[in-house]
Design a protein around this motif. Sequence first.
Motif, PDB file in Angstrom:
ATOM      1  N   UNK A   1       0.832  -1.207   0.000  1.00  0.00           N
ATOM      2  CA  UNK A   1       0.000   0.000   0.000  1.00  0.00           C
ATOM      3  C   UNK A   1       0.866   1.257   0.000  1.00  0.00           C
ATOM      4  N   UNK A   2       1.916   1.252   0.818  1.00  0.00           N
ATOM      5  CA  UNK A   2       2.793   2.427   0.876  1.00  0.00           C
ATOM      6  C   UNK A   2       3.470   2.675  -0.468  1.00  0.00           C
ATOM      7  N   UNK A   3       3.825   1.595  -1.158  1.00  0.00           N
ATOM      8  CA  UNK A   3       4.495   1.726  -2.449  1.00  0.00           C
ATOM      9  C   UNK A   3       3.513   1.935  -3.595  1.00  0.00           C
ATOM     10  N   UNK A   4       2.205   1.913  -3.277  1.00  0.00           N
ATOM     11  CA  UNK A   4       1.161   2.033  -4.311  1.00  0.00           C
ATOM     12  C   UNK A   4       1.310   0.935  -5.363  1.00  0.00           C
ATOM     13  N   UNK A   5       1.529  -0.279  -4.873  1.00  0.00           N
ATOM     14  CA  UNK A   5       1.717  -1.454  -5.723  1.00  0.00           C
ATOM     15  C   UNK A   5       0.715  -2.516  -5.287  1.00  0.00           C
ATOM     16  N   UNK A   6       0.163  -3.248  -6.225  1.00  0.00           N
ATOM     17  CA  UNK A   6      -0.733  -4.355  -5.887  1.00  0.00           C
ATOM     18  C   UNK A   6       0.046  -5.666  -5.850  1.00  0.00           C
ATOM     19  N   UNK A   7      -0.545  -6.677  -5.236  1.00  0.00           N
ATOM     20  CA  UNK A   7       0.091  -7.977  -5.214  1.00  0.00           C
ATOM     21  C   UNK A   7       0.345  -8.521  -6.606  1.00  0.00           C
ATOM     22  N   UNK A   8      -0.539  -8.202  -7.535  1.00  0.00           N
ATOM     23  CA  UNK A   8      -0.404  -8.683  -8.911  1.00  0.00           C
ATOM     24  C   UNK A   8       0.775  -8.047  -9.640  1.00  0.00           C
ATOM     25  N   UNK A   9       1.298  -6.954  -9.101  1.00  0.00           N
ATOM     26  CA  UNK A   9       2.429  -6.280  -9.741  1.00  0.00           C
ATOM     27  C   UNK A   9       3.776  -6.743  -9.191  1.00  0.00           C
ATOM     28  N   UNK A  10       3.755  -7.636  -8.214  1.00  0.00           N
ATOM     29  CA  UNK A  10       4.994  -8.141  -7.616  1.00  0.00           C
ATOM     30  C   UNK A  10       5.575  -9.234  -8.509  1.00  0.00           C
ATOM     31  N   UNK A  11       6.844  -9.098  -8.847  1.00  0.00           N
ATOM     32  CA  UNK A  11       7.504 -10.060  -9.729  1.00  0.00           C
ATOM     33  C   UNK A  11       8.293 -11.120  -8.963  1.00  0.00           C
ATOM     34  N   UNK A  12       8.879 -10.712  -7.831  1.00  0.00           N
ATOM     35  CA  UNK A  12       9.725 -11.618  -7.043  1.00  0.00           C
ATOM     36  C   UNK A  12       9.377 -11.429  -5.569  1.00  0.00           C
ATOM     37  N   UNK A  13       9.224 -12.535  -4.848  1.00  0.00           N
ATOM     38  CA  UNK A  13       8.920 -12.498  -3.417  1.00  0.00           C
ATOM     39  C   UNK A  13      10.026 -13.225  -2.670  1.00  0.00           C
ATOM     40  N   UNK A  14      10.718 -12.511  -1.806  1.00  0.00           N
ATOM     41  CA  UNK A  14      11.753 -13.097  -0.954  1.00  0.00           C
ATOM     42  C   UNK A  14      11.187 -13.204   0.454  1.00  0.00           C
ATOM     43  N   UNK A  15      11.163 -14.412   0.992  1.00  0.00           N
ATOM     44  CA  UNK A  15      10.616 -14.649   2.333  1.00  0.00           C
ATOM     45  C   UNK A  15      11.706 -15.205   3.233  1.00  0.00           C
ATOM     46  N   UNK A  16      11.938 -14.558   4.368  1.00  0.00           N
ATOM     47  CA  UNK A  16      12.924 -15.017   5.342  1.00  0.00           C
ATOM     48  C   UNK A  16      12.212 -15.413   6.619  1.00  0.00           C
ATOM     49  N   UNK A  17      12.441 -16.636   7.084  1.00  0.00           N
ATOM     50  CA  UNK A  17      11.895 -17.086   8.364  1.00  0.00           C
ATOM     51  C   UNK A  17      12.673 -18.311   8.826  1.00  0.00           C
ATOM     52  N   UNK A  18      13.057 -18.324  10.107  1.00  0.00           N
ATOM     53  CA  UNK A  18      13.849 -19.430  10.644  1.00  0.00           C
ATOM     54  C   UNK A  18      13.253 -20.026  11.910  1.00  0.00           C
ATOM     55  N   UNK A  19      12.048 -19.602  12.286  1.00  0.00           N
ATOM     56  CA  UNK A  19      11.473 -20.042  13.562  1.00  0.00           C
ATOM     57  C   UNK A  19      10.361 -21.060  13.396  1.00  0.00           C
ATOM     58  N   UNK A  20      10.187 -21.568  12.184  1.00  0.00           N
ATOM     59  CA  UNK A  20       9.193 -22.594  11.947  1.00  0.00           C
ATOM     60  C   UNK A  20       9.347 -23.138  10.543  1.00  0.00           C
ATOM     61  N   UNK A  21       8.611 -24.206  10.274  1.00  0.00           N
ATOM     62  CA  UNK A  21       8.706 -24.854   8.967  1.00  0.00           C
ATOM     63  C   UNK A  21       7.338 -24.828   8.312  1.00  0.00           C
ATOM     64  N   UNK A  22       7.300 -24.304   7.094  1.00  0.00           N
ATOM     65  CA  UNK A  22       6.061 -24.277   6.325  1.00  0.00           C
ATOM     66  C   UNK A  22       6.367 -24.707   4.898  1.00  0.00           C
TER      67      UNK A  22
END
Length: 348
Positions: A93-114
């Motif tokens: 929302x802050x970037x005025x971008x929709x989810x459909x406009x995202x090309x690459x998603x980087x997710x960092x998490x080390x406290x659980x497994x999904x």
Amino acid sequence: MPQPVGLLALSTANAPYEMAQEDVLAAARRVMEPNFPNFARLAPVFATAGILKRQSVMPMEWYLEPRGWPERMAAYLAGAVDLFEQAARAALDEAAVTGAEVDIIVTVSSTGIATPSLEAQAMGRLGFRPDAARVPVFGLGCAGGATGLALAARLAASEPGATVLFVCVELCTLAFRMDGLTKADIVATALFGDGAAACVLRSGAEGFAEIAGYAEHTWPDTLDIMGWRVDPQGLGVIFAQAIPPFAREKLRPAMDAMLASQDLTAADVDRFICHPGGMKVVEALEASLELGQGSLDHERAVLADHGNMSAPTVLYVLDRARRAGLPKRSVLTALGPGFTASTVTLAA
């Protein structure tokens, strides 16, 4: 870096339950002291950690009962996906971008497994395209906010014009243990909280800051300083060495080398934006980097209000720093398992 990368947006998301540090201490004393003879000797860490309150994905009563892998991972999946959505949606929302406009998603998490990973779990909620590239990263621990941001910047620079969403989510409280207590478990109970943060990046775009460089340093023979132990009850924290004295002695030479790789020195940095692992770590960082005592004020404020949330914490500090006004050049830095120092150089 082939092309400057603009940091277009940054958001944070707090877990739903707030825990006052004095209430955590009272609960820990009630449950842990009967089973851990040295609890009274270690209890002062709750007062010296620099934490007034923290947030968690589960109410305090949940942690006072025995929990195994299935319950902990069910809580992780539900809580992490919710926080992922909240942080990502606010950043988009802050970037005025929709989810459909995202090309690459980087997710960092080390406290659980999904598996599928968190960005896949949240795909329908946020409207990501089916062809969006997914890059989940596990194992970075407290360094994940800096290392993940650097990875997102590398990907943005490699694909000019691509919109990259970086999200880090950590639910450290799910590692609170009541069985087979160790000193590390007591310290973890005094320090850790839950939270998430998200950023939107794009090469060649103007944002509130430009990512001008990044570097890492991993010290040899330090694998046992920080990490997870795994057993039928879930994840348990490992602190095999005291981190503050290590940081005080070792960080400055590594920082000088990382800055030199970008033709910089510490004198060229107007503000270090640091991951506050705890009050003693903050003090060690100030000493090692030759900063004035108390100069890491945003770090202390985040620690007091949220505790150590692992990877997202340094992005909470960055958010406070940008709201106060970023200087011309700052260096975001975090220490984590490996044992590794990670940095991202920002130009405002």
